[in-house]
Structures are given as structure tokens and as C-alpha cells.
Design a protein around this motif. Structure first.
Motif, PDB file in Angstrom:
ATOM      1  N   ARG A 166       1.018  -1.176  -0.052  1.00  0.00           N
ATOM      2  CA  ARG A 166       0.016  -0.079  -0.040  1.00  0.00           C
ATOM      3  C   ARG A 166       0.755   1.266  -0.157  1.00  0.00           C
ATOM      4  N   PHE A 167       0.940   1.611  -1.296  1.00  0.00           N
ATOM      5  CA  PHE A 167       1.759   3.010  -1.309  1.00  0.00           C
ATOM      6  C   PHE A 167       0.846   4.467  -0.903  1.00  0.00           C
ATOM      7  N   LEU A 168       1.672   5.308   0.056  1.00  0.00           N
ATOM      8  CA  LEU A 168       1.052   6.259   0.775  1.00  0.00           C
ATOM      9  C   LEU A 168       1.014   7.378  -0.201  1.00  0.00           C
ATOM     10  N   GLN A 169      -0.021   8.181  -0.407  1.00  0.00           N
ATOM     11  CA  GLN A 169      -0.215   9.302  -1.441  1.00  0.00           C
ATOM     12  C   GLN A 169      -0.926  10.416  -0.718  1.00  0.00           C
ATOM     13  N   PRO A 170      -0.907  11.700  -1.209  1.00  0.00           N
ATOM     14  CA  PRO A 170      -2.022  12.647  -0.536  1.00  0.00           C
ATOM     15  C   PRO A 170      -3.254  12.246  -0.740  1.00  0.00           C
ATOM     16  N   PRO A 171      -4.444  12.730   0.073  1.00  0.00           N
ATOM     17  CA  PRO A 171      -4.160  13.683   0.954  1.00  0.00           C
ATOM     18  C   PRO A 171      -3.578  13.086   2.279  1.00  0.00           C
ATOM     19  N   TRP A 172      -2.682  13.870   2.733  1.00  0.00           N
ATOM     20  CA  TRP A 172      -1.771  13.315   4.170  1.00  0.00           C
ATOM     21  C   TRP A 172      -1.865  14.462   4.995  1.00  0.00           C
ATOM     22  N   CYS A 173      -1.702  14.224   6.415  1.00  0.00           N
ATOM     23  CA  CYS A 173      -1.489  15.415   7.200  1.00  0.00           C
ATOM     24  C   CYS A 173      -0.056  16.174   6.849  1.00  0.00           C
ATOM     25  N   ARG A 174      -0.321  17.530   6.767  1.00  0.00           N
ATOM     26  CA  ARG A 174       0.909  18.295   6.201  1.00  0.00           C
ATOM     27  C   ARG A 174       2.007  18.107   7.147  1.00  0.00           C
ATOM     28  N   CYS A 175       1.775  17.664   8.441  1.00  0.00           N
ATOM     29  CA  CYS A 175       3.175  17.553   9.275  1.00  0.00           C
ATOM     30  C   CYS A 175       3.614  16.265   9.541  1.00  0.00           C
ATOM     31  N   CYS A 176       2.687  15.238   9.883  1.00  0.00           N
ATOM     32  CA  CYS A 176       3.328  13.941   9.863  1.00  0.00           C
ATOM     33  C   CYS A 176       3.194  12.815   8.803  1.00  0.00           C
ATOM     34  N   GLY A 177       2.390  13.375   7.893  1.00  0.00           N
ATOM     35  CA  GLY A 177       2.109  12.576   6.729  1.00  0.00           C
ATOM     36  C   GLY A 177       1.340  11.252   6.743  1.00  0.00           C
ATOM     37  N   LEU A 178       0.394  11.444   7.775  1.00  0.00           N
ATOM     38  CA  LEU A 178      -0.484  10.369   7.973  1.00  0.00           C
ATOM     39  C   LEU A 178      -1.677  10.504   6.953  1.00  0.00           C
TER      40      LEU A 178
END
Length: 255
Positions: free
Chosen positions: A48-60
Motif C-alpha cells: 500500500r503506497f501512501l499518497q496525498p491527501p495526508w497530514c501536512r506535518c506527520c504525513g498520515l
């Protein structure tokens, strides 16, 4: 050039040479593949590759886009010590197999592929970074394992991004317990800034620098946070974190 860098470099070369002699194997499960350093179809399909939208701080990863680059609930309540964090993969059963094989089984042929994923996920952090550096291992753990997996990844990420690579920026002075199996609270208590120090010869170069720290997995952020405290004390202007994988649920994974 540091001894750590030399060791990592030659281990990577030796691993590549061995790959020329042995049949190519999947870096996750060990099944046969077409080329060394690749994944089989089953291992690839499970990632599972992570991609936006994500938390601008921690990337969650966030469930939906919102205006103004939102913070996740955890960062809105208490922002972590580092400035920003990003990771290429969600840390789950599929990616855990890759990380464990890379970290503990010397299955190093996947490092170039992992670094490409990380450079892509961390492009925003690397765009104006002055220094890329790994989270260090204590010398006894480095001697036992033979290599620092974060340094192997970090050197390749730095080259891909065209950024200065500093493999020995930090040293780990305290041999802390392994984080494996610890709760979030225990992890925070186990790793503190007292465990790390900036090497004397690099202190002058940190003043005003934008630094990207590299590690294999981001869980609670305790290790990145402790390193950040030390770097800021020495004048770093910004400290970002970049990992191969990160935990995305509240439950702690076994690392």
C-alpha cells in the motif's frame, strides 16, 4: 569518509556481486523473479503506497482532501518534535515482510528500489534540503548487525535527490532497548535525546541547515523526535523525517 559509510558501501557492493552469481530472488519472500532487486507479483500487489491527501506535518494519510493542507487529529492536538514526516508505504503485513528481510536477513538487493520509492514520497522534503543523514545505530548493534539499514537507504536517497549525504552526522551514545514489542508510551520513554549527539566535526555545518533524517520505519516518531531535539540544539533550522514505511493505525505494529 566514515567507517560506517565504508562498511555499508562495501556490503552493498558484495550483495550486488553475489546477486550476479545466484538466481534472482524476490526481496520480500525469496521466490524467483526476473531480475535481482525486484518483487514477485504477490509481494508487489500487497503493498500500500501512501499518497496525498495526508497530514501536512506527520504525513498520515487522511480520508479526504480538505482546504489548507490539514493536520491529522494527533498533530492538531500535539505536533511532533520534527517539522514534517513522509513515508513511502503503509506498515502492514506486506511491507513488514520487506522491512524485516532488509533489516535482519541481509536481503539488501531491494535497497535501490526502496530508495526510489522514498525519494518520490519525500520529494517535498528533499527539494531544498541541505543535508540528508541516517538515524544512527549504536556501535554495538552496528557491530552485531554489520550494517545500518537507514544508512543504506539514505545514501541512495541523497544521490537520487542530488543532496549532500552525511552518514555520520549523528552518533548514538546510549545503547537503548530494542523498540520491538514496546507500547507507544514505552517507546517514547525508551528513546530520548540523551541517546544521540552531533559529531563534533559536523557541528558547524548544522547551523541554519535544513536536514532530512532517514529511517526504515516510523511508528510513534520517538526516535525522529529525539534526533530532532539534538539537531535543533545545535542550530538546525528544520528537521524533516523520511521513512520507507509508517504505521497508519493506532495499534502498534511489531518491528
Amino acid at each position: 569518509m566514515s567507517a560506517t559509510f565504508d562498511s555499508d558501501r562495501w556490503r552493498s557492493i558484495a550483495s550486488g556481486a553475489l546477486g550476479l552469481l545466484l538466481p534472482p530472488r524476490c526481496v520480500g519472500c525469496g521466490e524467483g523473479v526476473a531480475r535481482q532487486g525486484e518483487l514477485c507479483a504477490d509481494c508487489w500487489s500487497g503493498l500500500r503506497f501512501l499518497q496525498p491527501p495526508w497530514c501536512r506535518c506527520c504525513g498520515l494519510p487522511l480520508p479526504h482532501a480538505a482546504a489548507g493542507a490539514p493536520l491529522c487529529g494527533g498533530c492538531a492536538e500535539d505536533e511532533p518534535g520534527f517539522d514534517r514526516a513522509r513515508a513511502a508505504l503503509a506498515y502492514d503485513e506486506a511491507s513488514r515482510r520487506l522491512v524485516i528481510a532488509f533489516k535482519h536477513s541481509e536481503r539488501l538487493a531491494g535497497a535501490p528500489m526502496f530508495a526510489r520509492w522514498m525519494a518520490s514520497a519525500g520529494a517535498e522534503l528533499l527539494a531544498d534540503a541541505d543535508i540528508v543523514a541516517p538515524v544512527p545505530l549504536h556501535r554495538w548493534r552496528l557491530l552485531w548487525r554489520g550494517y545500518n539499514q537507514s544508512a543504506l537507504l539514505g545514501g541512495k536517497v541523497a544521490r537520487l535527490a542530488g543532496r549532500r549525504w552525511c552518514p555520520d552526522l549523528l552518533e548514538r551514545r546510549k545503547a537503548t532497548l530494542s523498540q520491538q514489542g514496546l507500547s507507544a508510551q514505552q517507546r517514547q520513554g525508551n528513546i530520548t535525546s540523551a541517546a544521540f549527539a552531533v559529531r563534533r566535526r559536523h557541528r558547524a555545518s548544522i547551523e541554519g541547515a535544513r536536514i532530512v533524517l532517514i529511517d526504515d520505519v516510523l511508528t510513534t516518531g520517538a526516535t525522529f523526535g529525539a534526533c530532532t531535539i539534538v539537531l535543533r540544539r545545535n542550530g538546525a533550522a528544520r528537521v524533516d523525517a523520511l521513512a520507507l514505511a509508517r504505521v497508519v493505525r493506532g495499534a502498534m505494529a511489531t518491528i
